[in-house]
Structures are given as C-alpha cells and as structure tokens.
Design a protein around this motif. Sequence first.
Motif, PDB file in Angstrom:
ATOM      1  N   SER A  23      15.776   1.227   2.355  1.00  0.00           N
ATOM      2  CA  SER A  23      16.003   0.182   1.844  1.00  0.00           C
ATOM      3  C   SER A  23      15.516   0.891   0.115  1.00  0.00           C
ATOM      4  O   SER A  23      14.363   1.862   0.032  1.00  0.00           O
ATOM      5  CB  SER A  23      15.226  -0.970   1.739  1.00  0.00           C
ATOM      6  N   ASP A  24      15.859   0.144  -0.706  1.00  0.00           N
ATOM      7  CA  ASP A  24      14.437   0.018  -2.045  1.00  0.00           C
ATOM      8  C   ASP A  24      13.583  -1.084  -2.809  1.00  0.00           C
ATOM      9  O   ASP A  24      13.325  -0.313  -3.452  1.00  0.00           O
ATOM     10  CB  ASP A  24      15.753  -0.063  -3.491  1.00  0.00           C
ATOM     11  N   LEU A  25      13.016  -1.325  -1.516  1.00  0.00           N
ATOM     12  CA  LEU A  25      12.637  -2.332  -1.912  1.00  0.00           C
ATOM     13  C   LEU A  25      10.893  -1.595  -2.058  1.00  0.00           C
ATOM     14  O   LEU A  25      10.937  -0.149  -1.289  1.00  0.00           O
ATOM     15  CB  LEU A  25      12.383  -3.578  -0.823  1.00  0.00           C
ATOM     16  N   PRO A  26      10.058  -1.937  -2.937  1.00  0.00           N
ATOM     17  CA  PRO A  26       8.622  -1.851  -2.778  1.00  0.00           C
ATOM     18  C   PRO A  26       7.892  -1.931  -2.120  1.00  0.00           C
ATOM     19  O   PRO A  26       8.189  -2.165  -1.136  1.00  0.00           O
ATOM     20  CB  PRO A  26       7.690  -2.493  -3.601  1.00  0.00           C
ATOM     21  N   ILE A  27       7.214  -0.659  -1.446  1.00  0.00           N
ATOM     22  CA  ILE A  27       6.428  -0.291  -0.460  1.00  0.00           C
ATOM     23  C   ILE A  27       5.456  -1.282  -0.587  1.00  0.00           C
ATOM     24  O   ILE A  27       4.591  -0.842  -1.595  1.00  0.00           O
ATOM     25  CB  ILE A  27       5.387   0.684   0.006  1.00  0.00           C
ATOM     26  N   GLY A  28       4.930  -2.722  -0.450  1.00  0.00           N
ATOM     27  CA  GLY A  28       4.047  -3.664  -0.410  1.00  0.00           C
ATOM     28  C   GLY A  28       2.426  -3.898   0.086  1.00  0.00           C
ATOM     29  O   GLY A  28       1.636  -4.230  -0.092  1.00  0.00           O
ATOM     30  N   ALA A  29       2.513  -2.928   1.471  1.00  0.00           N
ATOM     31  CA  ALA A  29       1.314  -2.507   2.141  1.00  0.00           C
ATOM     32  C   ALA A  29       1.581  -1.340   2.899  1.00  0.00           C
ATOM     33  O   ALA A  29       2.516  -0.596   3.585  1.00  0.00           O
ATOM     34  CB  ALA A  29       0.972  -4.316   3.274  1.00  0.00           C
TER      35      ALA A  29
ATOM     36  N   THR B 113       8.874  -7.337   0.564  1.00  0.00           N
ATOM     37  CA  THR B 113       8.449  -5.804   0.530  1.00  0.00           C
ATOM     38  C   THR B 113       8.886  -4.648   1.399  1.00  0.00           C
ATOM     39  O   THR B 113       8.612  -5.703   2.354  1.00  0.00           O
ATOM     40  CB  THR B 113       7.413  -6.038  -0.217  1.00  0.00           C
ATOM     41  N   LEU B 114       8.423  -4.008   1.555  1.00  0.00           N
ATOM     42  CA  LEU B 114       8.772  -2.864   3.059  1.00  0.00           C
ATOM     43  C   LEU B 114       6.843  -2.595   3.059  1.00  0.00           C
ATOM     44  O   LEU B 114       5.828  -2.388   2.495  1.00  0.00           O
ATOM     45  CB  LEU B 114       8.918  -1.520   2.804  1.00  0.00           C
ATOM     46  N   ILE B 115       6.778  -2.551   4.819  1.00  0.00           N
ATOM     47  CA  ILE B 115       5.407  -2.163   4.798  1.00  0.00           C
ATOM     48  C   ILE B 115       5.134  -0.852   5.849  1.00  0.00           C
ATOM     49  O   ILE B 115       6.739  -0.583   6.593  1.00  0.00           O
ATOM     50  CB  ILE B 115       4.781  -3.309   5.634  1.00  0.00           C
ATOM     51  N   ALA B 116       4.268   0.073   5.340  1.00  0.00           N
ATOM     52  CA  ALA B 116       4.397   1.439   6.479  1.00  0.00           C
ATOM     53  C   ALA B 116       3.510   0.974   6.925  1.00  0.00           C
ATOM     54  O   ALA B 116       2.026   1.737   5.969  1.00  0.00           O
ATOM     55  CB  ALA B 116       4.936   2.619   4.907  1.00  0.00           C
ATOM     56  N   VAL B 117       3.439   2.143   8.372  1.00  0.00           N
ATOM     57  CA  VAL B 117       2.569   2.643   9.067  1.00  0.00           C
ATOM     58  C   VAL B 117       2.523   4.168   9.636  1.00  0.00           C
ATOM     59  O   VAL B 117       3.880   4.743   9.859  1.00  0.00           O
ATOM     60  CB  VAL B 117       2.647   1.924  10.292  1.00  0.00           C
ATOM     61  N   SER B 118       1.103   4.712   8.831  1.00  0.00           N
ATOM     62  CA  SER B 118       1.526   6.116   9.090  1.00  0.00           C
ATOM     63  C   SER B 118       2.075   6.644   7.730  1.00  0.00           C
ATOM     64  O   SER B 118       3.439   6.106   7.848  1.00  0.00           O
ATOM     65  CB  SER B 118       1.924   6.780  10.392  1.00  0.00           C
ATOM     66  N   THR B 119       1.632   7.781   7.123  1.00  0.00           N
ATOM     67  CA  THR B 119       2.121   8.009   5.773  1.00  0.00           C
ATOM     68  C   THR B 119       2.142   9.554   6.072  1.00  0.00           C
ATOM     69  O   THR B 119       2.775  10.169   5.265  1.00  0.00           O
ATOM     70  CB  THR B 119       1.764   8.309   4.862  1.00  0.00           C
TER      71      THR B 119
ATOM     72  N   ILE C 142       8.754  -2.003   8.396  1.00  0.00           N
ATOM     73  CA  ILE C 142       8.648  -2.841   8.018  1.00  0.00           C
ATOM     74  C   ILE C 142       9.183  -3.805   7.227  1.00  0.00           C
ATOM     75  O   ILE C 142       8.529  -3.589   6.427  1.00  0.00           O
ATOM     76  CB  ILE C 142       7.448  -4.009   8.727  1.00  0.00           C
ATOM     77  N   LYS C 143      10.015  -4.929   7.232  1.00  0.00           N
ATOM     78  CA  LYS C 143      10.877  -5.402   5.894  1.00  0.00           C
ATOM     79  C   LYS C 143       9.731  -6.586   6.223  1.00  0.00           C
ATOM     80  O   LYS C 143       9.843  -7.198   7.127  1.00  0.00           O
ATOM     81  CB  LYS C 143      12.227  -5.910   5.786  1.00  0.00           C
ATOM     82  N   SER C 144       9.293  -7.034   4.916  1.00  0.00           N
ATOM     83  CA  SER C 144       8.478  -8.188   4.930  1.00  0.00           C
ATOM     84  C   SER C 144       8.573  -9.431   4.581  1.00  0.00           C
ATOM     85  O   SER C 144       9.830  -9.273   3.681  1.00  0.00           O
ATOM     86  CB  SER C 144       7.092  -8.154   4.128  1.00  0.00           C
TER      87      SER C 144
END
Length: 650
Positions: free
Chosen positions: A162-168, A137-143, A131-133
Amino acid sequence: MTLNQSSGTSGSRIFSKLSRFMVAILILTLIMVSNSPPRAYAYTGDFSPKNFDFSSLELSESGPIVPTSWQYYNNNPDFEPTTSPLNEAVGNATSILRAAPISRIGSEVDVIEVVDGVWILSGKPYGSVVIKSDNNTLIAVSTGESAEDGQLFREVIRQEISDLPIGAVIYDHAHYPKGTETLLDGDVPTMIIAHPDSNEIVKNSTGFANPNISELGPYLDARAKIQFGANLPEIGRDAMLVPQTFVVGAESAWIPADTEVADGETLTVEGIEMQFFHAITDTEDTLTIWLPNYNGYGIVIDNVVWPQNNLYTLRGDRHRPPQDWIAALKTIRDLQPDIILPVSSGGNPIISKEKCFDAVTSLMDMMRFINDQSLRLTAQGVRPDELTHHMSMPDSLLQSPFVNEFYGQFDTYPAAQPTFNHGWFSGYAEDIHSLPRAVYADYLIQLSGGEENVMAAYTAAMDQSEYLWAKELAVNLYYAVPNNDTYRQALADVFRQLGQMSPGAIVRNFYIGAALNLERKIAISLTDIEPTEWVTENPAEAVDRLRIRIAPELATGVAGVLEFNIDGNRSALHIRNSIAEFIPKPDEYYQAIDASVETLGDNFAAYYRGEIGVDEFLANSSSTTGPAQELLSVFDEFAVIPMYPDNRDL
C-alpha cells in the motif's frame, strides 16, 4: 483457513519468485532422500512462504535427529554430510529440512498476505508485520536491524502492499527497531510503542548484545560476529548452509519509542484495539501484541514462538530464563489465537487454533524439559559440563517441527541453567585450581612419550571417527606448540569435521570459524572495539573503559591523576596500585590533577581504537601537562588478537 496470496499476485509469480534458499531446500531434500531411507519425522502441515506446498516433503537426514550424546561426535563412522546446491557448503542439513516448512527465511524480501489487511514480510527473519488500520494508515511491527533494512522494507511495502502512510510503529523487542527512520521516510506516526525498558536497552546495547557488564560489549560483539558467520566465505565447504543476513554494528535508524505500555495494557492504535503483554525471551523488553478481533480473527504478533529455538546463545548475552519464556508462551496459549505471527524469529504464520496450540505447547514442553532436567541432575551433583551427557530429548517432543536444532543446539543449553545460579564452580574440589592450558599440554605430551606419540594417537582417533578424543589431542598439541603448522591443521581438521556434523548453525559457525582461523585464512577474534562514533559521542564513558586496559606489569610504582579534556568534556583517571579509578568530576576529587591532555574527539578515538599510539596521540593533542605520557603508558593499546595466535602469551 489458508494463507492468502498477496494482492494481485498470481500463483505462477509466487513460484517464480521462490527464494534461492527454498529452492535449495527442495534440492537438498531430493539429494538426501536418494542417499538414505526416509526418517519417521516428516512434517505434513501447510506452513510455507508464498503458499508453496511442502506437504509432500519426506525429510531424510544425514545424521541422527538430536546429537544429545557425546557418542554422536565420537562414534558415528556412518555420518555423511550434505553439500548444499546453493553455495557448495558442507554440513548437516537435518534441522534445516525440519525447520524449512515453518520458516519464512529466504534470500529475497517478499510479502505474505495472512488475512485481508494483515501482511508479514518474508526473506529477512525479522521482516515487519504490516496492518491496515481503521484510520486509513498502516501499522508496522518491527523495523529491522539497520537503516538499510528500513529502507528495503519501505520499498517492498510501497510496491506490494500500500501507499498509505505509516501511522504507528511497534517495537516487539530490542534487536530489530533499528530501521525506523528510513522505514518512515517522512511519515509522522502518532505513536511509537514499546516496552518501558526498550529505549534504555537499545541505547545501552552494542552491535547486538545487551551486556550485563558494559565494558564487555565489544567482546560479546566479537563473539556475535562468529555466531552469525560474519567472516565465513560465501561459497565453498565452509560457507553457511543457510546464508545469514545479520550485520553486527550496521548503521542504525532507530527512533526512541514515545509510548510505553504496561503489562496487560489495552490501547487503541490507529483505531484498532490492541493488548500488550510483557515477556522475557532473548531480550528483557519483549512485547507480545494481541489483536482480539481483527476482521473476525484473534491474532498474536510475537517474539516468543520461534521456529528455531535458542535457549542459550553461544555468543553470550543476558541469561534467558526458561521459566520466563515458558510464562510468555502460556500467555499466548491462554489467549487461544486463531493466528500467530512470529515477527522477529523468521517463522511462517501459524494459522488455526489447533496449530497455534500445538506449536506453543511443543515449545513450552521442550523448554520445560531442558530446564527441569538440568535442575534435577544438578541437584544430584552432576557438573554443569556433564549435564548434556545425561539428557536426551524425548521422541514425543521431536515429532513437532518446532523442536529442532536449526539455530541453537540442545546440547549447548543445559549448563546455562545451574551456572546462572551458582557461577563457574561445580562444587567439586578438583575444579578449584587448574594448570594453565599450555602447561597442562606440556605435561600430557611428556607423559605420552612426546609429540609424535600424541600425533599418532590423533591420527588413529580421526581414522576411527573418535572426533571428540581427536579434538582433545589436537588441542594439547596446539597449546604446546601453537606455531606448528601441522598441529594447527590437525586441530582445524577436527574442528571442521565437528562443524560439518553439527545440526545447529551457531555451533557449526564457531567450529568452522575456528578452523579457518587456525589455517590463517580469516581473522576470527574474540576482541573487538567500539566504533569511532561511539567514542566521540561518549568520551567520558570511553575514558572510564580505559580502566580495564591497565597492565599491572607496566603500572608498578606509577601513580597520579590524569585528566582528559575531550571536546570540552572533562574526566580523569586516578592511577595507583595497578588500578585506575574513574573520576567523572575532576574538580570535586580529593586529589589534585597531576597531568592533563586536551584533545579533539577524533584524536582520542583514534588512540582508544588502537589506530595510533601514545606518542602520536599526545603529539596530535592541543596541550599536555605533567607526566601524561608516563601515566598513559600503563594502558594496553588496543589490538586485535587472533582466536588461535602463534604464541603462548595468552
């Protein structure tokens, strides 16, 4: 409303990257349609990975939709299995075809853009939701289930999203939070969110199971390897119809959650409002994530709405109460989402309020039917193992593609409900005591006039497609003479036939694995052992688990307190009366130490794992005192035991 294509991805590229699995599904469909008339259960929705149009599919099966009756396996001479063009696997593709339009499982990890700013990874059944926040940043659900998964997911995200950092990071349940460190790859999230029980469950889980009895974790992992077809060949009749990606015991990159959420709690995560609901599904730490207004859409991200259900898992694990799963489905239904993203169950995005409602309601009703009919029949005195003979899934439920047997099989669910309540005993007196399996086999064969007569009856049963009866006869021949190659092959042949007829992947894997073990082609076993790293990191717990290896025939008359000093960690076992009591603090115990072993963790791990015997273990230790060898000799040394050995010792 339709699925968006990934940014910059053309329709031709989408088609060219269609996974080998989905191509195989199309070929399977054509083969089966040409071999038999279409059934009335075609699905014409627009669920599909990469926007491929499945709306023209008419599903034609090689067997009945639901084998709820024993007659399916014992009186079905017209059954013809399908051979997969993907890997030449032979089996029943009925439920695979039913589930394909609502599944995102494939051989390559790719990206589905659901709406602007929301993506879900396809290929792996547990591919992340991204998800783009509002904070850029990006939010990742499940890794993922491993460090390798996390690295792969990050590469796909960087290349396709995206190259955006993962923020959560959000963990939706305990099975797939194990790729976090490699997914982040240096990104520093503001929070890692999970259910309050998540950290403890992940920490105490073995390769895949979260056992009620921790000592049986390796045993459950051994069963999980069978369930997921870990040892099955990749090509040929015994390969999996849908190649599995699970690796039990893979390297983990889990990072503990630092933010616990209460049931119903609302948080602002990287600028986005989210509400979290607790659920019990295949784990007890499931989170349903609700985005009430993401760019105008109400979105649920969940581990609840499965495209392939599994209300009881043959590998064994904690009970999955239908009432709890139904409650989780009700929560989603009441939210009235526009979109459901089944992040950890391999499901395609479900888009539109109507389709979300239909999917949720179909699953609720299927689970309610299984639960309530199991309890109804139990209350009438029906034995647990007889329940499935009195139940048949209603045709009205079978209209939904979500009511399928692609993974779990309906006839394996009912017995789990009453046995969770009352345990193994049926209530019928004849079930209290029984003969050992091998002794019963001897009696039966004697009554039948000898092994030749039983073998002749087996052959006749196979010729008449009475496969369950053939199985019973072959089982008794095997247990009477387990090293007889003819009898082993007879049992293998009927197991393979039953596996090929079974629509559920799990049931098929157990049957095919057993067949290959009987043929001595693969080492299928119900025994397993913790990895070296676990033993060296948990020396006291490993010493404690030696308790369940004490052999009464070796321990008769042996008594004493044996201390272990493993890398400076001291604990002990008090051996007496053919039991071993674990002593976490030897200095505080009422009885003095009689013998001791001081050693390095790697040496103890090698002994614990059966890689070296008692003599070598003691020889490699720094010091020993007292009758250490005598006391250690009362324990079994770990060894892998085949599921179907050549002897009658077990």
